[in-house]
Design an enzyme around this catalytic site. Structure first.
Site, mmCIF file in Angstrom:
data_model
loop_
_atom_site.group_PDB
_atom_site.id
_atom_site.type_symbol
_atom_site.label_atom_id
_atom_site.label_comp_id
_atom_site.label_asym_id
_atom_site.label_seq_id
_atom_site.Cartn_x
_atom_site.Cartn_y
_atom_site.Cartn_z
ATOM 1 N N SER A 54 -2.015 -3.334 0.937
ATOM 2 C CA SER A 54 -2.956 -3.201 2.051
ATOM 3 C C SER A 54 -3.271 -1.752 2.404
ATOM 4 O O SER A 54 -4.067 -1.487 3.300
ATOM 5 C CB SER A 54 -2.409 -3.913 3.287
ATOM 6 N N THR A 183 -2.154 -2.368 7.633
ATOM 7 C CA THR A 183 -2.490 -0.954 7.740
ATOM 8 C C THR A 183 -1.276 -0.139 8.172
ATOM 9 O O THR A 183 -0.490 -0.600 8.995
ATOM 10 C CB THR A 183 -3.557 -0.819 8.851
ATOM 11 N N THR A 201 -5.637 2.833 5.504
ATOM 12 C CA THR A 201 -5.787 1.419 5.144
ATOM 13 C C THR A 201 -6.853 1.252 4.085
ATOM 14 O O THR A 201 -7.719 2.118 3.927
ATOM 15 C CB THR A 201 -6.183 0.591 6.394
ATOM 16 N N ARG A 211 -18.529 -1.826 4.822
ATOM 17 C CA ARG A 211 -17.819 -2.101 6.075
ATOM 18 C C ARG A 211 -16.737 -1.039 6.347
ATOM 19 O O ARG A 211 -15.991 -0.658 5.475
ATOM 20 C CB ARG A 211 -17.167 -3.482 5.982
ATOM 21 N N THR A 234 -2.796 -2.016 13.995
ATOM 22 C CA THR A 234 -3.117 -2.739 12.777
ATOM 23 C C THR A 234 -3.675 -4.092 13.186
ATOM 24 O O THR A 234 -3.499 -4.534 14.306
ATOM 25 C CB THR A 234 -1.857 -2.919 11.900
ATOM 26 N N GLY A 235 -4.386 -4.728 12.276
ATOM 27 C CA GLY A 235 -4.912 -6.049 12.603
ATOM 28 C C GLY A 235 -6.383 -6.177 12.287
ATOM 29 O O GLY A 235 -6.908 -5.487 11.418
HETATM 30 C C1 SD4 Z 1 -9.013 -3.087 9.185
HETATM 31 N N1 SD4 Z 1 -7.119 -2.767 10.602
HETATM 32 O O1 SD4 Z 1 -9.650 -2.402 8.412
HETATM 33 C C2 SD4 Z 1 -7.548 -2.890 9.242
HETATM 34 C C3 SD4 Z 1 -6.942 -4.014 8.520
HETATM 35 C C4 SD4 Z 1 -5.527 -4.124 8.690
HETATM 36 O O2 SD4 Z 1 -3.638 -4.618 7.752
HETATM 37 O O3 SD4 Z 1 -4.917 -3.862 9.685
HETATM 38 N N2 SD4 Z 1 -4.918 -4.530 7.667
HETATM 39 O O4 SD4 Z 1 -9.516 -3.960 9.881
#
Ligand code: SD4
Length: 319
Positions: A54, A183, A201, A211, A234-235
């Site tokens: 990730s 991330t 990330t 994106r 993260t998320g």
């Molecule tokens: C995102 N926050 O690009 C990141 C993805 C993520 O673990 O947290 N992945 O949306």
């Protein structure tokens, strides 16, 4: 102080190498490694080890099967930040973000032109695709033949299945998305109390090409004010970036909340509008007191400070 230097991040493990690398860089340097150095070292460690796919190269391929990277880095003393978004063909996104901070007066460079800047600054250009990321992308195409992140698209049953025809395919349903949530966002406190934070990330799998997530957005991916504290997130970045949860959490600290309460408040704001949002944030004040909050999943974060012999992982249940 007993707890400094201190490093905390959203990467819970079993992979603790990022925390350890950042912490030991501070601890062993007798002060010559800065908080910003430690953040860069921690994020780079994850990029090189792909942190479970990730972070860094070879993960989260977009609809065209390409891996692109988002990263930011912030100095809590000067409040300068540098970031790259949708960086292509360069592995060390956090270091490029630092070059933006140090060698320009800008805060964010994007896409191919961020790549050009990186190359001018000596970074190698290389393919970020690996057999694993290609396989992930091709099996996604074969299995669903549906765009993950596109909505309100007119169905056209005759449309062929392929990466360049997603707008003609069946509308995506949000519940079929396959975001990954790992991330790395890391905050470091130097022995002298100075702070820095950063995020790296490869974003969300099967995203629409172009994106950009929350990672490179100051106050969303991470945020730090050395007078107060720092935060890493993260998320589900598409939602999280609308709330600047790390800015919120640091401002909560400033107004007197403890780190745990500050984190929970920031997560609750997102959950109140988006009950399904997957999020995890970690918050640390300038003295190394910390807390975390999450929604949608059990989130783990990791920290190491002072004379701790190893990294400790904390598991946080959703609010
Ligand atoms: C995102 N926050 O690009 C990141 C993805 C993520 O673990 O947290 N992945 O949306």
């Amino acid at each position: 102080s007993k707890v400094l230097p201190f490093v905390i991040n959203t990467w819970g493990g079993p992979f603790t190498a990022a925390t350890d690398a950042a912490f030991l860089a501070l601890y062993r340097s007798n002060g010559s490694t800065s908080a910003l150095d430690a953040v860069e070292i921690g994020c780079t460690t994850c990029e090189d080890n792909q942190c479970d796919g990730s972070v860094g190269f070879g993960g989260s391929p977009d609809e065209n099967c390409e891996t692109t990277l988002d990263a930011m880095i912030m100095d809590g003393t000067t409040m300068k930040s540098g970031a790259v978004a949708a960086l292509r063909r360069v592995k060390h996104a956090a270091s490029v973000a630092r070059a933006v901070l140090e060698h320009t007066t800008h805060s964010l460079l994007a896409g191919d032109l961020a790549t050009a800047f990186a190359v001018q600054n000596g970074f190698a250009e290389e393919d970020l695709t690996t057999p694993a990321s290609l396989d992930k992308c091709t099996s996604w195409r074969a299995a669903s033949c549906q765009p993950n992140y596109r909505v309100n698209v007119s169905p056209d049953p005759s449309a062929s299945c392929g990466p360049y025809a997603p707008l003609r395919q069946l509308a995506a349903r949000l519940d079929t998305r396959q975001a990954s949530h790992d991330t790395i966002s890391l905050i470091a406190i130097h022995q002298d109390g100075s702070m820095a934070a950063g995020t790296s990330t490869n974003g969300a799998s099967h995203k629409v090409p172009g994106r950009v997530g929350d990672g490179p957005i100051t106050g969303s991916g991470s945020y730090v004010d050395g007078d107060v504290g720092g935060c890493g997130a993260t998320g589900d970045g598409d939602i999280m970036m609308r709330f600047l949860p790390c800015y919120q959490a640091v401002e909560n600290l400033r107004r007197g909340m403890a780190p745990q309460e500050a984190a929970e408040d920031a997560v609750r704001r997102m959950v109140s509008k988006y009950p399904e949002v997957s999020s995890g944030i970690v918050v640390v004040d300038k003295d190394g007191n910390h807390g975390g909050a999450a929604s949608g999943w059990t989130f783990t974060y990791a920290y190491r400070g002072g004379c701790m012999k190893e990294t400790v992982v904390v598991s946080v249940e959703p609010v």
